[in-house]
Design a protein around this motif. Structure first.
Motif, short mmCIF file in Angstrom:
data_model
loop_
_atom_site.label_atom_id
_atom_site.label_comp_id
_atom_site.label_asym_id
_atom_site.label_seq_id
_atom_site.Cartn_x
_atom_site.Cartn_y
_atom_site.Cartn_z
N THR A 321 0.78 -1.30 -0.12
CA THR A 321 -0.37 -0.12 -0.63
C THR A 321 0.60 1.36 -0.30
O THR A 321 1.05 2.00 -0.62
N SER A 322 1.76 1.45 1.36
CA SER A 322 2.84 2.75 1.36
C SER A 322 3.22 2.63 -0.16
O SER A 322 3.77 3.91 -1.11
N ALA A 323 3.63 1.36 -1.04
CA ALA A 323 4.39 1.21 -2.32
C ALA A 323 3.65 2.02 -3.40
O ALA A 323 3.77 2.77 -4.29
N ILE A 324 2.21 1.48 -3.14
CA ILE A 324 1.67 2.34 -4.18
C ILE A 324 1.14 3.94 -4.18
O ILE A 324 1.14 4.83 -4.90
N LEU A 325 1.31 4.54 -3.18
CA LEU A 325 1.42 5.11 -2.72
C LEU A 325 2.31 6.48 -3.55
O LEU A 325 1.85 7.30 -3.96
N ASP A 326 3.32 5.58 -3.56
CA ASP A 326 4.23 6.16 -2.89
C ASP A 326 4.86 6.05 -4.84
O ASP A 326 5.16 7.85 -4.84
N ALA A 327 4.68 5.27 -5.40
CA ALA A 327 4.37 5.01 -6.80
C ALA A 327 3.75 6.12 -7.68
O ALA A 327 3.46 6.95 -9.07
N GLY A 328 2.73 6.30 -6.92
CA GLY A 328 1.49 7.59 -7.70
C GLY A 328 1.32 8.32 -7.60
O GLY A 328 0.11 9.20 -7.49
N LYS A 329 2.19 9.27 -6.31
CA LYS A 329 2.51 10.60 -6.40
C LYS A 329 2.39 11.13 -7.36
O LYS A 329 1.77 12.54 -7.08
N ASN A 330 1.66 11.22 -8.60
CA ASN A 330 1.67 11.93 -9.79
C ASN A 330 0.94 11.87 -10.41
O ASN A 330 0.11 12.17 -11.04
N ASN A 331 0.08 11.16 -10.13
CA ASN A 331 -1.73 10.61 -10.11
C ASN A 331 -2.62 11.56 -9.02
O ASN A 331 -2.79 11.06 -8.10
N PRO A 332 -2.74 12.56 -9.85
CA PRO A 332 -4.04 12.79 -8.95
C PRO A 332 -5.37 12.34 -8.59
O PRO A 332 -5.76 12.48 -7.07
N LYS A 333 -5.50 10.46 -8.77
CA LYS A 333 -6.32 10.45 -7.89
C LYS A 333 -5.77 9.40 -6.10
O LYS A 333 -6.86 9.90 -5.74
N ILE A 334 -4.72 9.48 -6.89
CA ILE A 334 -3.49 9.21 -5.75
C ILE A 334 -3.40 10.08 -4.87
O ILE A 334 -3.34 10.28 -3.57
N GLN A 335 -3.24 11.14 -5.39
CA GLN A 335 -2.94 12.24 -4.89
C GLN A 335 -4.03 13.29 -3.71
O GLN A 335 -3.98 13.29 -3.04
N ALA A 336 -5.22 13.10 -4.98
CA ALA A 336 -6.96 12.83 -3.19
C ALA A 336 -6.43 12.01 -2.26
O ALA A 336 -7.05 12.36 -1.77
N MET A 337 -6.36 10.23 -2.69
CA MET A 337 -6.42 9.56 -1.71
C MET A 337 -5.58 10.19 -0.54
O MET A 337 -6.08 9.90 0.30
N GLN A 338 -4.39 10.37 -1.19
CA GLN A 338 -3.05 10.72 0.19
C GLN A 338 -3.97 11.78 0.79
O GLN A 338 -3.83 12.13 2.31
N LYS A 339 -4.25 12.85 -0.01
CA LYS A 339 -4.84 14.09 0.92
C LYS A 339 -5.53 14.17 2.33
O LYS A 339 -6.12 14.38 3.43
N GLN A 340 -6.66 13.16 1.17
CA GLN A 340 -8.23 12.27 2.40
C GLN A 340 -7.50 12.03 3.40
O GLN A 340 -8.07 12.33 4.35
#
Length: 624
Positions: A321-340
């Motif tokens: 999970t942490s790896a995917i969140l880091d890999a998707g740091k340029n993806n708006p959907k992942i960024q929105a999830m991170q912020k949430q």
């Protein structure tokens, strides 16, 4: 002048190929010098090097025709008895297939003259073998220099040089004229301080944590092979001039070698189990059936297929999970999830700490100290963060259709799951039919299936062959098909390779050599975890040593997760696998010493991503 490490690397590290070549050629030269010293030694203490008889005596000694006396002398001035002469004739008769027509005629005449002595000798030798058997030992020393990759792709490559020594102590014991016992002790030693890759070196505990197995440390010996065979049917008598025992109609038990196809690129390792062979494996046709556990498995690559990948962090190791969140740091959907998630953690911590302070004040009448508040905040933050990551894991699993169970993601689906810490050798049933005419042509047909849950993703058949167009030129080819449809690319994968070679390198023939070029195409799911070639093994079974904080993640899984995190995943895109060229050269400068150089180039995965070129050089000496 102070020389920095960067300057040294620039001066000496720009061309890794020449670096490998220098070191391994030096090792080969040492082997050659040692081997030459042994073979050039005078076989009999009382024969002078300058004597006219020296060359003849040396040749007879090297061929095993004349052994001399127990004290190491030849006693050329002593008359040879009829019994001693019959011993020499018996040895010549055992090497009949090495003699020319004239020599065979001479031996036949001698055999007639000494028939009575030969008959007596045959009886005496047979009785001796029944009592004591016969043991051959072969020591194999191999120095190898190869590039090892933490990341093989050209856009993010990470590599180091592995220089190692492998020692194998082989013993072949002919218990009687039907039973043979084989054993092989093996050890690896690093020659430059780098960790040496061994397929069986690491195991995993019940939590998926990696550990080094006993017997596989640097310089530790382990039993690589140990099996016994019994020759059934008509007794075979034409194997006495070979050290490996009978070659026809065998049944065996133990840990024995299994090689798929001509090259062994797909699998070349050991089985623990039972085997039966009908026919002669040296020439003609033979059928082999075997059942056991495949032991030489690149477990970093194959293990996560059925043992799963942890979703959550564990100590210093990142979860998926942490790896995917880091890999998707340029993806708006992942960024929105991170912020949430981040905002949720902050709000939870703020509310939780405020509530705790209020309760403390209500119960004691005083405010907690700053140190106490800080400690509680840190603990509550860790708890809230873990809860957020767990929430993220569930969200990502739902979005990507991932099968998750007990905190692990299983890339091959719910039907292919096993627990970490169980026996890591894969149960396999195997059958093959091979027809061979040495130095002319050979044909292979084989099938194998894993047993148990892994059998749902691994059931394959294959064909292979080689044909000598001329005594020097030969072509070879192989095809392997996995009939199981894999979730990875939603396909039944296949692989093939073909090549053109000139010459034949025979370690028993000084001056022999071979040059070849192979093309290998292997879709993900047709590499079974243990190849005969370290370059092929790394291309086809690549593992990221560090992927966004995760350790030892197979590329075929990480690349899919990367694209899903980036939002660039397509079900029409192929992941994993490899297609590349492999140039090979082999030379035997002297009997018992072989030098090989391999070069992999123009390599890509099935998605077209470029891999780095690889070079490997090795020198192998056989001492009997």
């Amino acid at each position: 002048m102070r020389i920095t490490q960067r300057k040294l690397e620039k001066s000496f590290g720009e061309n890794m190929m020449s670096h490998c070549l220098l070191k391994t050629t030096l090792a080969a030269a040492v082997f050659a010098a040692a081997a030459f010293t042994v073979s050039a030694a005078n076989p009999f203490a009382d024969v002078d090097d300058s004597s006219w008889a020296y060359q003849a005596v040396s040749q007879l000694s090297d061929q095993g025709v004349v052994d001399g006396y127990p004290d190491g002398t030849f006693r050329g001035d002593k008359n040879v008895s009829r019994y001693e002469m019959s011993q020499i004739i018996a040895r010549l008769m055992a090497k009949e297939n090495m003699l020319n027509a004239s020599q065979k005629a001479t031996v036949d005449k001698l055999a007639g003259e000494y028939a009575d002595e030969l008959k007596s000798l045959g009886v005496r030798v047979a009785e001796l073998e029944k009592k004591t058997g016969h043991i051959n030992t072969i020591t194999e020393l191999r120095v190898q220099d190869v590039l090892r990759y933490d990341n093989v792709y050209k856009d993010s490559k990470s590599k180091h040089d592995e220089l190692s020594l492998r020692v194998r102590l082989n013993t072949i014991a002919n218990v009687n004229d039907r039973t043979t016992v084989y054993s092989q002790l093996e050890t690896y030693m690093s020659m430059n301080g780098k960790d040496v890759f061994q397929p069986n070196k690491y195991g995993y505990d019940s939590n998926g944590n990696r550990y080094e197995r006993n017997g596989y440390g640097d310089g530790d010996f382990h039993m690589n092979r140990l099996w016994a065979t019994y020759q059934f049917g008509p007794k075979q008598t034409d194997f006495t001039n070979r050290p490996f025992g009978p070659s026809k109609n065998l049944i065996g038990i133990g840990q024995f070698p299994v090689k798929m196809g001509v090259t062994g690129y797909t699998y070349d390792g050991q089985f623990k189990g039972i085997v039966a062979q009908f026919g002669d494996y040296v020439e003609g046709g033979h059928l082999t059936v075997a059942y056991g556990r495949a032991t030489d498995i690149n477990y970093d690559y194959t293990g996560p297929m059925v043992r799963g990948i942890p979703l959550l962090d564990s100590g210093s190791n990142k979860g998926l999970t942490s790896a995917i969140l880091d890999a998707g740091k340029n993806n708006p959907k992942i960024q929105a999830m991170q912020k949430q998630l981040t905002d949720g953690v902050k709000a939870s911590v703020t509310a939780g700490v405020k509530d705790w302070v209020a309760k403390q004040y209500a119960s004691t009448g005083t405010m907690p100290s700053k140190a106490a508040i800080s400690a509680y905040t840190a603990a509550y933050t860790e708890k809230a963060t873990n809860a957020a990551i767990t929430k993220a894991a569930n969200m990502l699993a739902a979005q990507n259709g991932m099968y998750v169970k007990n905190g692990y993601y299983y890339p091959m689906g719910q039907d292919v799951t096993e627990s970490w810490g169980e026996d890591e050798d894969v149960p396999v049933a195997y059958a093959s039919y091979i027809y061979r005419k040495p130095q002319q042509w050979e044909f292979h047909a084989y099938g194998m299936t894993a047993v148990g849950p892994i059998g749902k993703i691994c059931r394959a058949y294959g064909f292979a062959g080689a044909y000598y167009v001329t005594p020097q030129w030969h072509v070879q080819g192989e095809f392997v098909k996995n009939v199981r449809r894999l979730p990875l690319n939603n396909e039944r994968p296949y692989s093939f390779n073909y090549g053109l070679h000139y010459g034949t390198a025979d370690v028993l023939k000084a001056g022999s050599y071979e040059l070849g070029l192979d093309y290998i195409y292997s879709q993900a799911g047709t590499y079974f975890g243990g190849s005969s070639n370290d370059i092929v093994d790394q291309y086809m079974g690549h593992v990221y040593k560090n992927w966004h904080g995760m350790k030892n993640v197979p590329a075929y899984i990480a690349d899919v997760m990367e694209d899903k995190a980036d939002g660039t995943y397509s079900p029409n895109k192929n992941y994993g696998g490899a297609k590349f060229f492999l140039a090979k050269a082999s030379f035997v400068p002297m009997r018992g010493l072989q030098i090989e150089a391999d070069y992999g180039f123009n390599a890509k995965d099935m998605g077209g991503r470029k891999m780095d070129n690889m070079f490997m050089l090795r020198a192998t000496a056989y001492i009997k």
